[in-house]
Design a protein around this motif. Sequence first.
Motif, PDB file in Angstrom:
ATOM      1  N   THR A 152       0.827  -1.213   0.000  1.00 44.42           N
ATOM      2  CA  THR A 152       0.000   0.000   0.000  1.00 44.42           C
ATOM      3  C   THR A 152       0.855   1.254   0.000  1.00 44.42           C
ATOM      4  O   THR A 152       0.620   2.182  -0.777  1.00 44.42           O
ATOM      5  CB  THR A 152      -0.948  -0.005   1.219  1.00 44.42           C
ATOM      6  OG1 THR A 152      -1.742  -1.180   1.177  1.00 44.42           O
ATOM      7  CG2 THR A 152      -1.831   1.219   1.226  1.00 44.42           C
ATOM      8  N   SER A 161       2.664   1.600  -3.346  1.00 46.51           N
ATOM      9  CA  SER A 161       1.705   1.840  -4.436  1.00 46.51           C
ATOM     10  C   SER A 161       1.213   3.284  -4.419  1.00 46.51           C
ATOM     11  O   SER A 161       1.145   3.934  -5.465  1.00 46.51           O
ATOM     12  CB  SER A 161       0.515   0.890  -4.326  1.00 46.51           C
ATOM     13  OG  SER A 161       0.943  -0.437  -4.511  1.00 46.51           O
ATOM     14  N   ILE A 162       0.878   3.778  -3.252  1.00 47.94           N
ATOM     15  CA  ILE A 162       0.417   5.165  -3.152  1.00 47.94           C
ATOM     16  C   ILE A 162       1.540   6.129  -3.519  1.00 47.94           C
ATOM     17  O   ILE A 162       1.329   7.091  -4.259  1.00 47.94           O
ATOM     18  CB  ILE A 162      -0.136   5.452  -1.749  1.00 47.94           C
ATOM     19  CG1 ILE A 162      -1.445   4.685  -1.542  1.00 47.94           C
ATOM     20  CG2 ILE A 162      -0.350   6.950  -1.533  1.00 47.94           C
ATOM     21  CD1 ILE A 162      -1.968   4.717  -0.133  1.00 47.94           C
ATOM     22  N   THR A 181       4.123   5.582  -5.465  1.00 46.87           N
ATOM     23  CA  THR A 181       4.363   5.502  -6.905  1.00 46.87           C
ATOM     24  C   THR A 181       3.280   6.230  -7.678  1.00 46.87           C
ATOM     25  O   THR A 181       3.567   6.950  -8.643  1.00 46.87           O
ATOM     26  CB  THR A 181       4.447   4.036  -7.354  1.00 46.87           C
ATOM     27  OG1 THR A 181       5.495   3.383  -6.633  1.00 46.87           O
ATOM     28  CG2 THR A 181       4.719   3.918  -8.834  1.00 46.87           C
ATOM     29  N   ALA A 182       2.032   6.064  -7.268  1.00 46.32           N
ATOM     30  CA  ALA A 182       0.922   6.743  -7.955  1.00 46.32           C
ATOM     31  C   ALA A 182       1.065   8.261  -7.868  1.00 46.32           C
ATOM     32  O   ALA A 182       0.840   8.972  -8.856  1.00 46.32           O
ATOM     33  CB  ALA A 182      -0.414   6.301  -7.368  1.00 46.32           C
ATOM     34  N   VAL A 183       1.475   8.761  -6.712  1.00 42.98           N
ATOM     35  CA  VAL A 183       1.672  10.208  -6.551  1.00 42.98           C
ATOM     36  C   VAL A 183       2.785  10.698  -7.475  1.00 42.98           C
ATOM     37  O   VAL A 183       2.649  11.740  -8.134  1.00 42.98           O
ATOM     38  CB  VAL A 183       1.971  10.546  -5.073  1.00 42.98           C
ATOM     39  CG1 VAL A 183       2.462  11.969  -4.916  1.00 42.98           C
ATOM     40  CG2 VAL A 183       0.741  10.311  -4.219  1.00 42.98           C
ATOM     41  N   LEU A 221       3.762   9.301 -10.268  1.00 44.32           N
ATOM     42  CA  LEU A 221       3.298   9.209 -11.653  1.00 44.32           C
ATOM     43  C   LEU A 221       2.408  10.391 -12.016  1.00 44.32           C
ATOM     44  O   LEU A 221       2.520  10.944 -13.122  1.00 44.32           O
ATOM     45  CB  LEU A 221       2.547   7.896 -11.874  1.00 44.32           C
ATOM     46  CG  LEU A 221       3.397   6.629 -11.845  1.00 44.32           C
ATOM     47  CD1 LEU A 221       2.506   5.400 -11.992  1.00 44.32           C
ATOM     48  CD2 LEU A 221       4.454   6.655 -12.911  1.00 44.32           C
ATOM     49  N   ILE A 222       1.544  10.771 -11.107  1.00 42.98           N
ATOM     50  CA  ILE A 222       0.701  11.954 -11.342  1.00 42.98           C
ATOM     51  C   ILE A 222       1.579  13.188 -11.503  1.00 42.98           C
ATOM     52  O   ILE A 222       1.335  14.036 -12.369  1.00 42.98           O
ATOM     53  CB  ILE A 222      -0.331  12.116 -10.208  1.00 42.98           C
ATOM     54  CG1 ILE A 222      -1.361  10.986 -10.277  1.00 42.98           C
ATOM     55  CG2 ILE A 222      -1.014  13.473 -10.278  1.00 42.98           C
ATOM     56  CD1 ILE A 222      -2.254  10.877  -9.060  1.00 42.98           C
ATOM     57  N   PHE A 238       5.153   3.165 -13.816  1.00 47.96           N
ATOM     58  CA  PHE A 238       3.865   2.549 -14.134  1.00 47.96           C
ATOM     59  C   PHE A 238       3.990   1.026 -14.141  1.00 47.96           C
ATOM     60  O   PHE A 238       3.121   0.313 -13.630  1.00 47.96           O
ATOM     61  CB  PHE A 238       3.349   3.054 -15.478  1.00 47.96           C
ATOM     62  CG  PHE A 238       1.990   2.540 -15.819  1.00 47.96           C
ATOM     63  CD1 PHE A 238       0.873   3.062 -15.186  1.00 47.96           C
ATOM     64  CD2 PHE A 238       1.823   1.538 -16.750  1.00 47.96           C
ATOM     65  CE1 PHE A 238      -0.398   2.590 -15.490  1.00 47.96           C
ATOM     66  CE2 PHE A 238       0.566   1.058 -17.057  1.00 47.96           C
ATOM     67  CZ  PHE A 238      -0.548   1.589 -16.425  1.00 47.96           C
ATOM     68  N   LEU A 243       4.105  -0.117 -10.601  1.00 48.78           N
ATOM     69  CA  LEU A 243       2.789  -0.009  -9.980  1.00 48.78           C
ATOM     70  C   LEU A 243       1.893  -1.179 -10.398  1.00 48.78           C
ATOM     71  O   LEU A 243       1.211  -1.775  -9.563  1.00 48.78           O
ATOM     72  CB  LEU A 243       2.132   1.323 -10.348  1.00 48.78           C
ATOM     73  CG  LEU A 243       0.763   1.591  -9.725  1.00 48.78           C
ATOM     74  CD1 LEU A 243       0.863   1.623  -8.196  1.00 48.78           C
ATOM     75  CD2 LEU A 243       0.196   2.893 -10.236  1.00 48.78           C
ATOM     76  N   VAL A 285       0.296  -4.036  -7.866  1.00 49.55           N
ATOM     77  CA  VAL A 285      -1.145  -4.280  -7.777  1.00 49.55           C
ATOM     78  C   VAL A 285      -1.464  -5.738  -8.145  1.00 49.55           C
ATOM     79  O   VAL A 285      -2.247  -6.391  -7.465  1.00 49.55           O
ATOM     80  CB  VAL A 285      -1.920  -3.294  -8.670  1.00 49.55           C
ATOM     81  CG1 VAL A 285      -3.378  -3.679  -8.777  1.00 49.55           C
ATOM     82  CG2 VAL A 285      -1.780  -1.871  -8.129  1.00 49.55           C
TER      83      VAL A 285
END
Length: 72
Positions: free
Chosen positions: A20, A23-24, A26-28, A30-31, A58, A61, A65
């Motif tokens: 978690t 993942s969070i 990495t997502a931040v 990527l944005i 990506f 990520l 997932v």
Amino acid sequence: MRRSVSSIASHPNAWWARTTLFSIGTAVLLIGCVVAALTRRLNGVALFGLWLLFAGGFSNLVDRVVHGRVVD
């Protein structure tokens, strides 16, 4: 007793916390890459490097997932 995030995440039964957290994070990032690519005037080399960073993040990520860990 105080525990750091890394000591909690390194516990064998806390794989979900690691997944978690990363993942969070990495997502931040990527944005942030997408926002930087769309709002800044980058030359070809800088834009290419940014998209390489995005592609690697990506891919990681998706691995986190789907598999719960990064598979190289």
